[in-house]
Design a protein around this motif. Structure first.
Motif, short mmCIF file in Angstrom:
data_model
loop_
_atom_site.label_atom_id
_atom_site.label_comp_id
_atom_site.label_asym_id
_atom_site.label_seq_id
_atom_site.Cartn_x
_atom_site.Cartn_y
_atom_site.Cartn_z
N PHE A 156 -1.93 8.98 2.59
CA PHE A 156 -3.29 8.64 2.17
C PHE A 156 -4.23 9.84 2.20
CE2 PHE A 156 -1.69 4.88 4.64
CZ PHE A 156 -1.32 4.12 3.52
N GLY A 157 -3.75 10.96 2.70
CA GLY A 157 -4.58 12.15 2.71
C GLY A 157 -5.65 12.17 3.77
N LYS A 158 -5.53 11.27 4.75
CA LYS A 158 -6.50 11.32 5.86
C LYS A 158 -5.81 10.86 7.13
CE LYS A 158 -8.25 7.17 3.68
NZ LYS A 158 -9.33 6.49 3.05
N LYS A 159 -6.47 11.12 8.24
CA LYS A 159 -5.88 10.76 9.53
C LYS A 159 -5.91 9.25 9.73
CE LYS A 159 -6.11 14.82 12.35
NZ LYS A 159 -6.39 15.34 13.67
N TYR A 160 -5.07 8.79 10.68
CA TYR A 160 -4.93 7.36 10.95
C TYR A 160 -6.26 6.69 11.26
CZ TYR A 160 -3.26 3.10 13.26
OH TYR A 160 -3.05 1.80 13.63
N ASP A 161 -7.07 7.33 12.08
CA ASP A 161 -8.33 6.72 12.48
C ASP A 161 -9.33 6.61 11.33
OD1 ASP A 161 -7.67 6.18 15.08
OD2 ASP A 161 -8.32 8.14 15.83
N ASP A 162 -9.15 7.43 10.29
CA ASP A 162 -10.07 7.39 9.17
C ASP A 162 -9.61 6.44 8.07
OD1 ASP A 162 -11.56 9.33 10.46
OD2 ASP A 162 -10.38 10.96 9.58
N CYS A 163 -8.39 5.90 8.22
CA CYS A 163 -7.85 5.00 7.20
C CYS A 163 -8.55 3.65 7.25
CB CYS A 163 -6.35 4.79 7.42
SG CYS A 163 -5.37 6.20 6.95
N THR A 164 -8.38 2.87 6.17
CA THR A 164 -8.95 1.53 6.17
C THR A 164 -8.13 0.62 7.08
OG1 THR A 164 -7.56 0.87 4.32
CG2 THR A 164 -9.71 1.78 3.77
N GLN A 165 -8.71 -0.54 7.37
CA GLN A 165 -8.05 -1.47 8.29
C GLN A 165 -6.67 -1.88 7.77
OE1 GLN A 165 -9.43 -2.28 11.35
NE2 GLN A 165 -7.36 -3.06 11.65
N GLU A 166 -6.57 -2.11 6.44
CA GLU A 166 -5.29 -2.54 5.87
C GLU A 166 -4.25 -1.43 6.03
OE1 GLU A 166 -8.12 -2.73 3.59
OE2 GLU A 166 -8.54 -4.71 4.47
N GLN A 167 -4.67 -0.21 5.76
CA GLN A 167 -3.75 0.92 5.88
C GLN A 167 -3.31 1.08 7.33
OE1 GLN A 167 -6.32 3.89 4.17
NE2 GLN A 167 -5.34 3.78 2.17
N GLN A 168 -4.26 0.93 8.24
CA GLN A 168 -3.92 1.05 9.66
C GLN A 168 -2.94 -0.03 10.09
OE1 GLN A 168 -7.12 1.40 12.43
NE2 GLN A 168 -7.99 3.20 11.45
N ASP A 169 -3.16 -1.25 9.54
CA ASP A 169 -2.26 -2.35 9.89
C ASP A 169 -0.83 -2.05 9.48
OD1 ASP A 169 -4.17 -3.80 11.09
OD2 ASP A 169 -4.53 -5.18 9.43
N VAL A 170 -0.67 -1.56 8.26
CA VAL A 170 0.68 -1.30 7.76
C VAL A 170 1.34 -0.19 8.58
CG1 VAL A 170 2.02 -0.51 5.80
CG2 VAL A 170 0.14 -2.07 5.44
N GLY A 226 0.41 1.02 11.53
CA GLY A 226 0.47 0.72 12.95
C GLY A 226 1.47 -0.36 13.32
N LYS A 227 1.72 -1.30 12.39
CA LYS A 227 2.63 -2.39 12.75
C LYS A 227 4.04 -2.18 12.21
CE LYS A 227 -0.68 -6.06 13.53
NZ LYS A 227 -1.80 -6.38 12.66
N ASP A 228 4.14 -1.67 10.98
CA ASP A 228 5.46 -1.61 10.36
C ASP A 228 6.12 -0.23 10.46
OD1 ASP A 228 5.36 -4.27 9.52
OD2 ASP A 228 4.06 -3.70 7.84
N VAL A 229 5.35 0.81 10.25
CA VAL A 229 5.97 2.12 10.20
C VAL A 229 6.15 2.70 11.61
CG1 VAL A 229 5.91 4.39 9.16
CG2 VAL A 229 4.88 2.47 7.96
N PHE A 230 5.06 2.83 12.32
CA PHE A 230 5.14 3.37 13.68
C PHE A 230 4.48 2.41 14.67
CE2 PHE A 230 5.26 7.46 11.28
CZ PHE A 230 6.53 7.84 11.68
N LEU A 252 0.80 -1.24 0.00
CA LEU A 252 0.00 0.00 0.00
C LEU A 252 0.83 1.28 0.00
CD1 LEU A 252 -2.73 -0.88 2.67
CD2 LEU A 252 -3.08 -0.79 0.21
N ILE A 253 2.05 1.19 0.52
CA ILE A 253 2.84 2.42 0.63
C ILE A 253 3.97 2.44 -0.39
CG2 ILE A 253 4.23 3.86 2.16
CD1 ILE A 253 2.76 2.53 4.49
N GLY A 254 4.63 1.30 -0.56
CA GLY A 254 5.77 1.25 -1.45
C GLY A 254 7.06 1.37 -0.68
N LEU A 255 8.11 1.74 -1.38
CA LEU A 255 9.42 1.81 -0.76
C LEU A 255 9.49 3.02 0.18
CD1 LEU A 255 11.99 0.03 -1.10
CD2 LEU A 255 12.88 1.84 -2.56
N THR A 256 9.71 2.73 1.43
CA THR A 256 9.82 3.83 2.40
C THR A 256 10.95 3.56 3.38
OG1 THR A 256 7.88 2.78 3.36
CG2 THR A 256 7.67 5.10 2.71
N THR A 257 11.43 4.63 3.95
CA THR A 257 12.41 4.50 5.02
C THR A 257 11.67 4.32 6.32
OG1 THR A 257 13.57 6.21 3.80
CG2 THR A 257 14.46 5.63 5.96
N ILE A 258 12.03 3.28 7.05
CA ILE A 258 11.42 3.12 8.37
C ILE A 258 12.51 2.89 9.40
CG2 ILE A 258 9.16 2.27 7.62
CD1 ILE A 258 10.17 -0.57 8.27
#
Lengths: 195, 157
Positions: free
Chosen positions: A158-172, A174-178, A110-116
């Motif tokens: 994604f242009g929206k806040k974390y709480d407004d994101c979809t479950q998949e976006q939140q998973d990525v 919430g678990k991988d980035v921060f 969903l995000i692509g190549l990012t620095t984490i």
């Protein structure tokens, strides 16, 4: 047609009183307040002391609170109101340098190549005499820092806040980035370790 | 004119109370839906710490509560002011938590056991030593999902 009688009406005047009694009963036995809390996952207990997994110092954000509720963040005395900004600064993906955690490039869905951050953990240490209030304040500030970073990241990607994101976006995010990496592991008694 | 006026002299009409029971019933249903049964009386003094980043505890049936704090003022002459742990309806020691968690587990179905949360309702004056002991006990019995109950606040500083 003489036997066409009216059914006698039931006297409903006391009905209101009966329902009032029921109502008062429910008021007494139920609780209204919804519970709010900081939800955390404790690490499972292991019998093996994990001395082998020493984490590089730059990846750990050490916060210790002594019995007088004074705060020490990464070796410096700080006020608790500064904690949020410091934690945000530590986790921020744009910050590079020796004092910030190691970064790694990763291809995420969903995000692509990012620095984490490769590993970045908060180690919250306290004394047995630390007050619970201060501990919760510190927990709250650290959680707040992660929440703000997630929000900023999601707004950017994604242009929206974390709480407004979809479950998949939140998973990525919430678990991988921060991830909420507040170590609840082995409680260290600060006063003891100093001896 | 006087003739007409005589006719219009009227009593104040009686209030129709037939719908009153229905209104009260509606209130009852509202309360039944929004509230939950009180499980036990809290025996300890509890002023929850404030926090801004709190989440709502979903599914109250999966939550078991551990109350920690000093006894209530009216009982302090009997019990003193030392911090105590309350499980269900009585005071308990730290090592009784293991038993408590086991009995709480038994009450739930196997699927629900993984989702169980232990809510720590702790007074803000409590020292962390006891909290750490409780947390270590919870880790030992595998009750890993915890929630530090706090009051929702807009800002704490």
């Amino acid at each position: 047609m003489a036997n066409l009688k009216k059914t006698p009406q039931i006297n409903a005047a006391s009905m209101a009183d009966i329902s009032f009694i029921l109502f008062i009963f429910f008021l007494m036995v139920t609780t209204m307040g919804t519970d709010y809390g900081l939800i955390r996952q404790l690490p499972p207990m292991s019998d093996v002391p994990n001395e082998g997994t020493e984490i590089n110092k730059r990846n750990v954000f050490v916060v210790s609170i002594n019995q007088h509720n004074n705060l020490m963040v990464r070796g410096e005395y700080k006020d608790i109101s500064q904690l949020r900004e410091m934690a945000k600064d530590f986790f921020d993906l744009r910050n590079a340098g020796d004092e910030y955690p190691e970064k790694i490039q990763e291809d995420l869905p969903l995000i692509g190549l990012t620095t984490i951050n490769k590993t970045a953990v908060v180690s919250l240490q306290n004394d047995r005499g630390t007050s619970y209030k201060t501990y919760i304040q510190a927990q709250n500030e650290l959680a707040g820092a992660v929440h703000e970073l997630r929000d900023e990241f999601c707004l950017q990607k994604f242009g929206k806040k974390y709480d407004d994101c979809t479950q998949e976006q939140q998973d990525v995010v919430g678990k991988d980035v921060f991830p909420m990496a507040i170590s609840e592991a082995e409680p260290k008694d600060i006063s003891k370790t100093k001896k | 004119m006087a003739k007409f006026r005589k006719d219009t002299i009227s009593e104040t009409p009686e209030l129709a109370t037939t719908s009153l029971p229905d209104i009260i019933f509606m209130l009852i249903f509202f309360f039944m839906v929004t509230t939950s049964m009180r499980k036990s009386t809290v025996l300890v003094l509890q002023r929850m710490p404030d926090a801004t980043e709190v989440k709502k505890l979903e599914n109250k049936s999966l939550v078991s509560y551990i109350n920690i704090g000093a006894p209530r003022p009216e009982q302090q002459s009997l019990l003193g002011t030392a911090t105590r742990i309350q499980l269900n309806d009585k005071f308990a020691a730290v090592d009784e938590i293991q038993e408590f968690i086991a009995s709480e587990r038994e009450k739930r179905s196997e699927n629900d056991q993984k989702l169980m949360t232990t809510a720590l309702k702790i007074d803000e004056e409590v020292r962390m030593g006891l909290v750490t002991d409780v947390k270590q006990t919870l880790r030992r019995c595998g009750a890993l999902r915890i929630s530090y109950t706090a009051r929702k606040a807009d800002k704490i500083f």
